[in-house]
Design a protein around this motif. Structure first.
Motif, mmCIF file in Angstrom:
data_model
loop_
_atom_site.group_PDB
_atom_site.id
_atom_site.type_symbol
_atom_site.label_atom_id
_atom_site.label_comp_id
_atom_site.label_asym_id
_atom_site.label_seq_id
_atom_site.Cartn_x
_atom_site.Cartn_y
_atom_site.Cartn_z
ATOM 1 N N LEU A 39 0.908 -1.073 0.042
ATOM 2 C CA LEU A 39 0.010 0.098 -0.045
ATOM 3 C C LEU A 39 0.924 1.353 0.007
ATOM 4 C CD1 LEU A 39 -2.598 -1.244 2.784
ATOM 5 C CD2 LEU A 39 -3.085 -0.930 0.235
ATOM 6 N N CYS A 120 -6.955 5.782 1.891
ATOM 7 C CA CYS A 120 -7.706 4.291 1.541
ATOM 8 C C CYS A 120 -6.745 3.409 2.478
ATOM 9 C CB CYS A 120 -7.672 3.948 0.207
ATOM 10 S SG CYS A 120 -5.877 3.748 -0.395
ATOM 11 N N SER A 124 -8.086 -0.328 4.141
ATOM 12 C CA SER A 124 -7.333 -1.675 3.488
ATOM 13 C C SER A 124 -6.737 -2.210 4.507
ATOM 14 C CB SER A 124 -6.335 -1.174 2.357
ATOM 15 O OG SER A 124 -7.195 -0.394 1.288
#
Length: 151
Positions: A39, A120, A124
């Motif tokens: 990520l 996000c 996540s």
């Protein structure tokens, strides 16, 4: 000679690796940090840089000393991290006009914009961890309490 009472008798402490709290914390920390990696690579950040950016997204401009205290990092560890963020044009460091001895760290426009892309990440990670919000809050509380005992 009388005996000294040291409180309740406890079980012998195991020297097995998997019985060590420190190893469970270490393993969990490495696993979680590894889960963050893909990520954060999309954002161009390492995990420690992400933590620094989280503090800056909350407070924007603050002295290096305060940033280090928030992250529980010493200057020697924090300085190269900030240098890399500055090279990436996410932050800038400059002497405080009020106190020349103090260096302020501030977000650049690019650093502020990165916040939207990073929004996000917590969701996540929550899905990746597979924990309920209540379980995560409970674990976070226990870990904070543990950390405070050593602060």
């Amino acid at each position: 000679m009388g005996s000294v009472d040291n409180g309740p008798v406890s079980e012998p402490i195991s020297l097995r690796l998997n019985d060590q709290l420190c190893f469970a914390l270490y393993s969990a920390s490495r696993a979680v940090t590894s889960a963050y990696r893909p990520l954060l690579e999309e954002l161009g950040l390492t995990y420690p840089q992400y933590l620094a950016m989280l503090v800056l997204w909350e407070r924007d401009s603050l002295p290096v000393k305060e940033l280090g205290a928030a992250l529980r990092l010493d200057y020697g560890t924090l300085s190269p991290l900030l240098k890399r963020l500055e090279t990436s044009e996410l932050v800038r460091r400059e002497r405080s006009p009020e106190d020349e001895r103090s260096v302020l760290v501030s977000l650049t426009p690019r650093g502020r914009d990165l916040r939207d892309r990073a929004a996000c990440v917590p969701g996540s990670m929550g899905r990746t961890l597979g924990m309920t919000a209540q379980d995560a809050d409970h674990l976070r509380g226990l870990l904070r309490e543990l950390a405070e005992r050593f602060a």
